[in-house]
Write an enzyme that holds these catalytic residues in place. Structure first.
Site, PDB file in Angstrom:
ATOM      1  N   LYS A 145      13.760 -14.056  10.692  1.00  0.00           N
ATOM      2  CA  LYS A 145      14.403 -13.990  12.002  1.00  0.00           C
ATOM      3  C   LYS A 145      13.531 -14.674  13.042  1.00  0.00           C
ATOM      4  CE  LYS A 145      17.054  -9.730  11.259  1.00  0.00           C
ATOM      5  NZ  LYS A 145      17.298  -8.346  11.731  1.00  0.00           N
ATOM      6  N   ASP A 171       0.864  -1.184   0.000  1.00  0.00           N
ATOM      7  CA  ASP A 171       0.000   0.000   0.000  1.00  0.00           C
ATOM      8  C   ASP A 171       0.898   1.230   0.000  1.00  0.00           C
ATOM      9  OD1 ASP A 171      -1.876   1.949   0.347  1.00  0.00           O
ATOM     10  OD2 ASP A 171      -2.741   1.142   2.182  1.00  0.00           O
ATOM     11  N   HIS A 172       1.253   1.689  -1.206  1.00  0.00           N
ATOM     12  CA  HIS A 172       2.246   2.752  -1.354  1.00  0.00           C
ATOM     13  C   HIS A 172       1.691   3.947  -2.120  1.00  0.00           C
ATOM     14  CE1 HIS A 172       6.426   1.042  -0.348  1.00  0.00           C
ATOM     15  NE2 HIS A 172       5.525   0.279   0.244  1.00  0.00           N
ATOM     16  N   SER A 212       9.621  -5.579  13.739  1.00  0.00           N
ATOM     17  CA  SER A 212      11.033  -5.464  13.381  1.00  0.00           C
ATOM     18  C   SER A 212      11.933  -5.465  14.603  1.00  0.00           C
ATOM     19  CB  SER A 212      11.278  -4.181  12.582  1.00  0.00           C
ATOM     20  OG  SER A 212      10.888  -3.038  13.330  1.00  0.00           O
ATOM     21  N   THR A 246       9.407  -9.278   7.315  1.00  0.00           N
ATOM     22  CA  THR A 246      10.029  -9.335   5.996  1.00  0.00           C
ATOM     23  C   THR A 246      11.426  -9.941   6.058  1.00  0.00           C
ATOM     24  OG1 THR A 246      10.813  -7.058   6.267  1.00  0.00           O
ATOM     25  CG2 THR A 246       8.713  -7.379   5.111  1.00  0.00           C
ATOM     26  N   GLU A 293       6.290   4.227   6.366  1.00  0.00           N
ATOM     27  CA  GLU A 293       7.560   4.771   5.869  1.00  0.00           C
ATOM     28  C   GLU A 293       7.347   6.221   5.456  1.00  0.00           C
ATOM     29  OE1 GLU A 293       6.185   2.306   3.576  1.00  0.00           O
ATOM     30  OE2 GLU A 293       6.880   0.556   4.690  1.00  0.00           O
ATOM     31  N   SER A 323       3.907   0.528  11.003  1.00  0.00           N
ATOM     32  CA  SER A 323       4.137   1.911  11.425  1.00  0.00           C
ATOM     33  C   SER A 323       4.516   2.828  10.276  1.00  0.00           C
ATOM     34  CB  SER A 323       5.224   1.957  12.510  1.00  0.00           C
ATOM     35  OG  SER A 323       6.427   1.382  12.036  1.00  0.00           O
ATOM     36  N   ASN A 357       5.909   7.142   1.905  1.00  0.00           N
ATOM     37  CA  ASN A 357       4.483   7.181   1.584  1.00  0.00           C
ATOM     38  C   ASN A 357       3.698   8.176   2.420  1.00  0.00           C
ATOM     39  OD1 ASN A 357       4.626   4.873  -0.279  1.00  0.00           O
ATOM     40  ND2 ASN A 357       5.170   3.765   1.589  1.00  0.00           N
TER      41      ASN A 357
END
Length: 321
Positions: free
Chosen positions: A194, A37-38, A173, A191, A107, A105, A110
């Protein structure tokens, strides 16, 4: 059993192509789909950024089985959480209960478009937590009034609520986001493969809940062409999340990744058509504990060949893994 997903990456294809591709992915046997969703692409070479929620509505009508999900929507800046709740409830109705709401949260790339500056990371996480609580309250039904640190909601109600509540995922993250996700989410999103993110999610209440990962790949019968395309369109990913969440636009990502070489991308992303290379990259996620893995095929016009290859070769190999 591990499930495998297909990514509608809005940064690299227009809205009609995205819908055509998810229809093909459903026919190929992918279990679910996720959608970015950008407002901007990461790099100008990707070339697209249609409105994800319109694409999702069209995809809901064009498909019948494949599950749909945002990966992810930021409910704090460009969108108010009350509006995100309305959009998600509508998507659940349009898709006959196939929708999941993935949240994060955000970026700067965007969210800067609405003005007001870009908050510090700890503030963004506070905003996400408050936004999730608002969305969950609206999903509960009835009127919601909220006057918090970051958001106000005045006498809001969702008039069209699905019978099946929208599952809510939160991208993680680090330890603090894992704590928020473990307490508030129905599933966790990441993404990177880990295991410590999943154990952090479990420590805070996430045990037994689905865990969804995402892996970029670049299929092409010509491996050199795949490596070149991965470098051209996906080198932005080499910066890591702390960098990627802060940069303001495609030109900044281009400048920040001038040091990234094609051979660096070849090490980071499975390129070409070697089934074993792709399977081993997915295995890193399943070994870490992920039970759903969404693949991102790099390159907008290269989706249909990838989907055909996935149907004939890749998905059978992954399911036999």
């Amino acid at each position: 059993m591990v499930q495998f997903g297909y990514t509608m990456m809005t940064e690299q294809a227009g809205p009609r192509a995205l819908v055509d591709d998810v229809v093909a992915a459903e026919q190929a046997g992918f279990d679910f789909s996720v959608t970015s969703d950008h407002y901007f692409p990461w790099l100008a070479s990707q070339g697209h950024a249609p409105y994800a929620w319109s694409v999702l509505g069209a995809a809901a009508q064009a498909t019948s089985v494949i599950r749909l999900m945002t990966y992810v929507t930021c409910p704090t800046t460009r969108y108010h959480p009350a509006v995100v709740a309305q959009k998600a409830a509508t998507m659940q109705l349009l898709s006959d209960d196939r929708f999941r709401l993935g949240l994060g949260s955000g970026e700067n790339l965007n969210e800067h478009v609405v003005g007001g500056g870009w908050p510090a990371a700890h503030v963004r996480l506070e905003m996400l937590e408050e936004a999730v609580e608002i969305i969950k309250a609206l999903f509960d039904g009835g009127y919601v009034n909220h006057h918090g640190t970051h958001f106000d909601v005045e006498n809001a109600r969702l008039w069209d609520l699905p019978d099946v509540r929208v599952p809510l995922g939160i991208a993680v993250s680090g330890e603090r986001s894992c704590a928020v996700a473990g307490r508030l989410a129905d599933l966790v999103i990441a993404t990177e493969p880990k295991s410590e993110l999943l154990s952090g999610f479990d420590r805070h209440g996430g045990g037994g809940k689905p865990r969804v990962g995402q892996l970029p790949v670049c299929f092409d019968r010509d491996r050199d062409a795949a490596v070149e395309r991965a470098h051209d369109q996906f080198r932005w990913s080499a910066g890591g999340w702390k960098v990627n969440s802060e940069l303001p636009g495609p030109s900044a990502f281009a400048q920040a990744t001038t040091h990234v070489r094609p051979e660096d991308m070849a090490k980071a992303v499975p390129c070409g058509d070697d089934i074993e290379e792709f399977v081993e990259a997915v295995r890193a996620y399943t070994d870490a504990g992920f039970d759903e893995v969404a693949l991102v095929q790099i390159g907008g016009r290269h989706q249909q060949p990838f989907i055909r290859w996935a149907r004939e070769e890749l998905l059978p190999a992954l399911r036999a893994m």
